[in-house]
Design a protein around this motif. Structure first.
Motif: not given
Ligand code: ZN
Length: 163
Positions: A100-105, A133-138
């Motif tokens: 999981l992305c730590l910033e946007c979950n 890679e985070c699909s949201e914030c990249r």
């Molecule tokens: Zn993210």
């Protein structure tokens, strides 16, 4: 994704737990609304366990009726807080880091070296193999020494070996 993997909502008084739980692979949102009613409602809708230090929350009707689960966090210390959550909900066996992305979950996706060319510092590119890679914030993640040290620490805390 298994359905029995608990998801969380953190109250502002235990906000630090948010990123640590994401680091351990647990979907966690930080509640920023105004009222407790909103938070409890959100927990019900999303099927999330509430983490809070507010002793009023467990007395709410949705909680006493068993519809919403709350873990009343006892300590101010972040290590103790993590340990309490892991122990009370028996999470030690289902910790999954790096998902999981730590910033946007959001869930992280595996990336090849070619795909992240130019997106990370050269020394990281040279020395790391596994990238996500985070699909949201990249944001790009890699299992660097900092990440590994954090996971090791979390695992120790989960086993009660942090003291
Ligand atoms: Zn993210």
């Amino acid at each position: 994704m298994t359905t029995d993997r608990p998801r969380f909502i953190t109250d502002q008084n235990v906000g630090k737990l948010t990123k640590f739980l994401r680091l351990l692979g647990f979907d966690t949102i930080f509640f920023i609304g105004e009222s407790d009613t909103q938070m409890v409602q959100r927990a019900l809708e999303d099927n999330r366990v509430i983490l809070t230090r507010d002793t009023h929350i467990p007395k709410r009707r949705l909680v006493t009726s068993g519809k919403v689960k709350v873990v009343l966090i006892k300590s101010d210390n972040i290590d103790d807080q993590i340990q309490q959550v892991i122990n009370e909900l028996n999470l030690a066996g289902i910790i999954k880091s790096f998902i999981l992305c730590l910033e946007c979950n959001r869930p992280l996706s595996v990336r090849t070296k070619e795909e992240i060319t130019g997106k990370v510092p050269p020394y990281v590119f040279q020395n790391q193999r596994d990238f996500m890679e985070c699909s949201e914030c990249r944001r790009i993640y890699w299992k660097g020494t900092h990440w590994q040290a954090m996971i090791k620490k979390m695992e120790k805390i989960g086993k009660g070996q942090n003291k």
